[in-house]
Design a protein around this motif. Structure first.
Motif, short mmCIF file in Angstrom:
data_model
loop_
_atom_site.label_atom_id
_atom_site.label_comp_id
_atom_site.label_asym_id
_atom_site.label_seq_id
_atom_site.Cartn_x
_atom_site.Cartn_y
_atom_site.Cartn_z
N THR A 179 -0.62 7.14 -0.05
CA THR A 179 -1.31 6.35 -1.31
C THR A 179 -2.03 7.35 -1.99
N PRO B 43 -2.23 6.16 4.65
CA PRO B 43 -3.17 6.42 3.47
C PRO B 43 -3.19 7.89 2.75
N THR C 293 -2.80 -5.40 -0.95
CA THR C 293 -1.62 -6.50 -0.78
C THR C 293 -1.97 -7.77 -1.37
N LYS D 289 -0.35 -12.33 4.14
CA LYS D 289 -1.66 -11.65 4.56
C LYS D 289 -2.22 -12.95 4.96
N HIS E 290 -5.31 -8.15 1.11
CA HIS E 290 -5.82 -7.41 2.17
C HIS E 290 -6.21 -6.15 1.51
N ILE E 291 -7.12 -5.58 1.63
CA ILE E 291 -7.58 -4.12 1.12
C ILE E 291 -7.57 -3.15 2.28
N GLU E 292 -6.77 -1.99 1.89
CA GLU E 292 -6.61 -1.05 3.10
C GLU E 292 -6.62 0.15 2.24
N HIS E 293 -6.19 1.17 3.20
CA HIS E 293 -6.09 2.96 2.77
C HIS E 293 -7.25 3.06 1.97
N ASN E 294 -8.41 2.87 2.62
CA ASN E 294 -9.87 3.19 1.94
C ASN E 294 -10.08 2.60 0.63
N PRO F 13 2.25 -0.79 3.89
CA PRO F 13 1.41 0.40 4.52
C PRO F 13 1.20 0.44 5.76
N GLN F 14 0.89 1.51 6.48
CA GLN F 14 0.43 1.62 7.92
C GLN F 14 -0.82 2.23 8.10
N ILE F 15 -1.57 2.14 9.09
CA ILE F 15 -2.94 2.76 9.31
C ILE F 15 -2.89 4.27 9.41
#
Length: 135
Positions: free
Chosen positions: A51, A48, A84, A70, A75-79, A29-31
């Motif tokens: 995703t 995001p 991961t 991590k 790690h929680i991401e993409h809102n 993932p990337q931001i």
């Protein structure tokens, strides 16, 4: 789509020529939105919006992935749509990261548990090999 992913023969080494299996293994993932070349030098990074579209297209709410260290083991991401989880603490005996695992109960809401590494026993490398291999 999910049906395409389910058709992949995953009980083998990933192909060196790319393809969906390699992309799924190596993509990170990337931001920022869209896709770009991966920092790993193989596969792509995805934003995001990618995703979100995948989840919508497949009537899903969350992606849980692995294969990326991590610090806290997860790690929680993409809102909140992508997590991961990396279960190898102190990766390669030098990174210092925690490991983690997900617990998914009947409510289908994952809980993430982090843990530290434990020291290796003071046994020389391959100490048990002679009895296993007749050396």
């Amino acid at each position: 789509a999910i049906d395409t992913i389910q058709k992949i023969d995953r009980k083998r080494e990933p192909p060196s020529t790319g393809g969906l299996m390699s992309d799924m293994l190596w993509a990170d993932p990337q931001i920022f939105p869209g896709r770009s070349a991966s920092k790993r030098g193989v596969g792509q990074s995805f934003g995001p919006n990618i995703t979100s579209q995948f989840l919508e297209d497949n009537d899903l709410e969350l992606i849980i992935r692995s294969h990326e260290v991590k610090p806290k083991g997860y790690h929680i991401e993409h809102n909140g749509m992508l997590v991961t989880v990396f279960s190898a603490p102190n990766y390669c005996d030098q990174v210092g990261n925690q490991g983690a695992y997900a617990v998914i109960n009947s409510d289908l809401k994952p809980q993430y548990i982090s843990f530290d590494h434990v020291p290796h026993p003071t046994v020389p490398p391959m100490a048990y090999a002679s009895s296993l291999f007749g050396l």
